[in-house]
Motif scaffolding. Structure first.
Motif, mmCIF file in Angstrom:
data_model
loop_
_atom_site.group_PDB
_atom_site.id
_atom_site.type_symbol
_atom_site.label_atom_id
_atom_site.label_comp_id
_atom_site.label_asym_id
_atom_site.label_seq_id
_atom_site.Cartn_x
_atom_site.Cartn_y
_atom_site.Cartn_z
ATOM 1 N N THR A 266 0.833 -1.205 0.000
ATOM 2 C CA THR A 266 0.000 0.000 0.000
ATOM 3 C C THR A 266 0.867 1.253 0.000
ATOM 4 O O THR A 266 0.590 2.217 -0.726
ATOM 5 C CB THR A 266 -0.934 -0.002 1.228
ATOM 6 N N LEU A 269 2.334 1.675 -3.513
ATOM 7 C CA LEU A 269 1.341 2.120 -4.489
ATOM 8 C C LEU A 269 0.981 3.598 -4.296
ATOM 9 O O LEU A 269 0.741 4.313 -5.271
ATOM 10 C CB LEU A 269 0.086 1.257 -4.400
ATOM 11 N N VAL A 281 -6.605 -0.740 -0.829
ATOM 12 C CA VAL A 281 -6.125 -1.649 -1.873
ATOM 13 C C VAL A 281 -6.818 -3.003 -1.709
ATOM 14 O O VAL A 281 -6.742 -3.614 -0.639
ATOM 15 C CB VAL A 281 -4.600 -1.842 -1.802
ATOM 16 N N LEU A 352 4.289 -4.062 -12.560
ATOM 17 C CA LEU A 352 2.976 -3.474 -12.338
ATOM 18 C C LEU A 352 2.509 -2.867 -13.652
ATOM 19 O O LEU A 352 3.234 -2.081 -14.278
ATOM 20 C CB LEU A 352 3.053 -2.389 -11.264
#
Length: 618
Positions: A266, A269, A281, A352
């Motif tokens: 988290t 991100l 998330v 990602l």
């Protein structure tokens, strides 16, 4: 021919096991895209909790009531019968027991204790939601889909509606006893759609009653008639294009799931995507692999795909470089966000990328589409393949993307070694292929960027247009022989529908379906790419692809199902098909394959396809 038919029939028995024959990098292909549906609407009885039909039958048997009495009472009397008034909340439980009991007793010719039936209807198994459906709801919600209950239910003796469900799992709950409307009245469907904020075409509806399903379909929803729960979940999975099992709530508690350190993820991100502290998330693992784990993330209104590599980042570095290089090249690829090699985040490197919105297809016959739509989609497939093969690799910095010299020879060597490393009992036909393939390598090999596993299943299409918006799964890409891509993309054209390897379309009537024949595909490709000699080594490429699948399966079998004798037989079945191509026996195809139309002959002159019964000349 008869011998080949028997082999195909035997191989069909292993259909359910053959999915593992796909290359390892194909494991996430089906879940890389999200469909354009925005909501799923569930009935309660028979969908989320057990059906009352069996309960009614047991009740009738135990109370010596003629079978079918309750069903007849529910169906008779029109909109003013006791059951429908009860569902609309017009009468309470006590009045219902009296009125419905009287109606059933008249039909049965003897007293019917409806009070005990109502008690059974609201207790025991009827209060326990079905786990398979609950997991499907969790998975759907983790992908950003809205969920709703649209139920014909009733008020209990205490005055509360009967709805034994976790309300937090649904964005909207529409109960007939609260609204004064019940299915199949179209107004209650519209009410549910309006509260969800979606149109009928953006919703999927599930119900166990045919009439309710028909009305939903007439309104424009994708309607699923629920019978067997597991089968219905699989159907919903296909409609939505997402997995509906293996839900990982946050850190991951599903069996076989790889736990993620959510605090670190988290934090990463929020920095990488500039999220606020309020953005949560949601995580769902897409595969059980411990070496190459895939996750779908939902955060800040975005859908992301995270692939975590346990051992080395080299493959990820290569794919990251490729996708970054192809961005802006005209070749549709998913948008890469980041390659994180910091072990403090997840303990291993990970990629990602954005999830691509669109349609994906696994059945090459494209069921549900018009013939014109099928043809347009297949033309889009070939247009995209030609884009890849025409790429100026030097212009995008990929001129050193793999050693192009003797690509096919190196591939045969590599796959032979893979087979040797995982060899269990020797497979004679594999030994023959290992000797045959190096002696029949194509004499002339071009070198372009190749995808390595180019097929319909690895493409994401625009939600409405016949246009490829993303080519997925570049794990086998490099500079190499482009005809490996072309022939691999046509494998379904050359195999019958019941082939255990993959669903074929050679016996499906391609002209009627609107799907270009392999003759058209090859002719257009050869013409546009300037291949005057066509593809004279077609049989070699087909034998090669099947040889690779057999070797791949053998490798997977040794590591995952060691000791199961069936796995070796399965690899042998695949190798037998490869040998049939190599020797032109059984299938009897591609004696002269194919020449460019400009050379004065048909690209597929003299070719016969095996259709499961006999050879059919084109």
């Amino acid at each position: 021919m008869m011998m080949m038919m028997k082999k195909m029939q035997t191989a069909a028995r292993f259909r359910s096991q053959l999915w593992s024959l796909k290359m390892p990098s194909l494991c996430h292909r089906s879940f890389a895209a999200i469909s354009t549906y925005k909501a799923v609407i569930f009935d309660m009885y028979g969908v989320l909790i057990p059906s009352p039909v069996k309960l009614a039958t047991v009740f009738e048997q135990q109370n010596s009531v003629p079978l079918g009495t309750l069903g007849k009472a529910i169906r008779t009397g029109g909109e003013v019968n006791a059951w429908k008034r009860f569902m609309r909340g017009e009468i309470g439980a006590e009045e219902f027991v009296e009125a419905f009991g009287r109606q059933c007793s008249e039909i049965a010719g003897s007293p019917v204790p409806i009070g005990s039936f109502l008690s059974n209807l609201t207790s025991g198994p009827m209060t326990r939601p079905l786990p398979v459906m609950m997991e499907a709801i969790l998975c759907a919600r983790s992908r950003g889909l809205k969920t709703a209950v649209l139920s014909n239910n009733f008020l209990q003796l205490n005055g509360d509606p009967f709805l034994p469900l976790d309300h937090s799992l649904f964005d909207v709950i529409v109960e007939s006893c609260r609204e004064g409307l019940s299915k199949p009245d179209p107004r209650i469907y519209h009410l549910c759609l309006n509260r969800l904020g979606v149109s009928a075409h953006e919703a999927v509806f599930l119900d166990d009653l045919k009439l309710n399903v028909e009305v939903a379909a007439q309104l424009g929803m994708h309607a699923i008639k629920v019978g067997d729960i597991a089968v219905s979940v699989k159907e919903l999975e296909g409609v939505l294009g997402i997995p509906l099992s293996g839900f990982v709530p946050g850190p991951g508690s599903a069996p076989g799931a790889t736990k993620l350190p959510m605090d670190q993820l988290t934090q990463y991100l929020r920095k990488a995507l500039y999220l606020s502290d309020k953005d949560s998330v949601a995580v769902q693992q897409l595969n059980p692999s411990q070496s190459n784990s895939l996750y779908h993330l939902t955060t800040g209104g975005r859908h992301l795909l995270l692939r975590k590599q346990q051992k080395t980042s080299r493959a990820m570095e290569t794919e990251f470089r490729l996708l970054k290089s192809l961005s802006g090249s005209g070749i549709p690829v998913p948008e890469i966000i980041d390659l994180c090699e910091d072990p403090s985040v997840l303990g291993a490197p990970f990629l990602l990328m954005e999830v691509c919105l669109g349609r994906m297809f696994s059945d090459p016959s494209l069921p549900g589409l018009t013939s014109g739509d099928r043809r347009a989609l297949y033309q889009a497939v070939q247009h995209t393949l030609r884009q890849i093969h025409c790429l100026d690799t030097r212009a995008v910095g990929l001129e050193d993307y793999g050693e192009p010299v003797d690509y096919m020879g190196l591939q045969v060597q590599w796959w032979t070694q893979q087979y040797r490393d995982s060899e269990t009992p020797p497979i004679p036909v594999m030994e023959r292929l290992i000797q045959w393939l190096p002696l029949h390598l194509p004499k002339h090999q071009r070198s372009t960027l190749i995808h390595g596993s180019f097929s319909l299943e690895n493409l994401v299409f625009h939600p409405e247009k016949p246009e490829v918006v993303a080519v997925m799964d570049w794990g086998h890409s490099r500079l190499g022989d482009p005809l490996t891509d072309l022939t691999f993309s046509c494998m379904a054209h050359c195999l019958p529908q019941d082939n255990p390897l993959l669903t074929g379309i050679s016996d499906r009537g391609l002209v009627q379906l609107g799907i270009p024949t392999v003759e058209e595909v090859m002719g257009q490709y050869c013409s546009s790419m300037g291949l005057e000699e066509g593809v004279p080594d077609w049989n070699f490429y087909m034998a090669f692809h099947l040889f690779c699948l057999a070797a791949s399966h053998q490798r997977e079998s040794k590591s995952t199902i060691a000791g199961q004798t069936g796995s070796g037989r399965l690899a042998e079945q695949v190798a037998d098909l490869a040998w049939d191509f190599a020797t032109k026996q059984g299938f009897h195809i591609f004696n002269a394959m194919p020449r460019s139309p400009h050379a004065g002959t048909s690209p597929l002159k003299g070719i016969l396809f095996f259709n499961g019964k006999t050879g059919v000349g084109l």
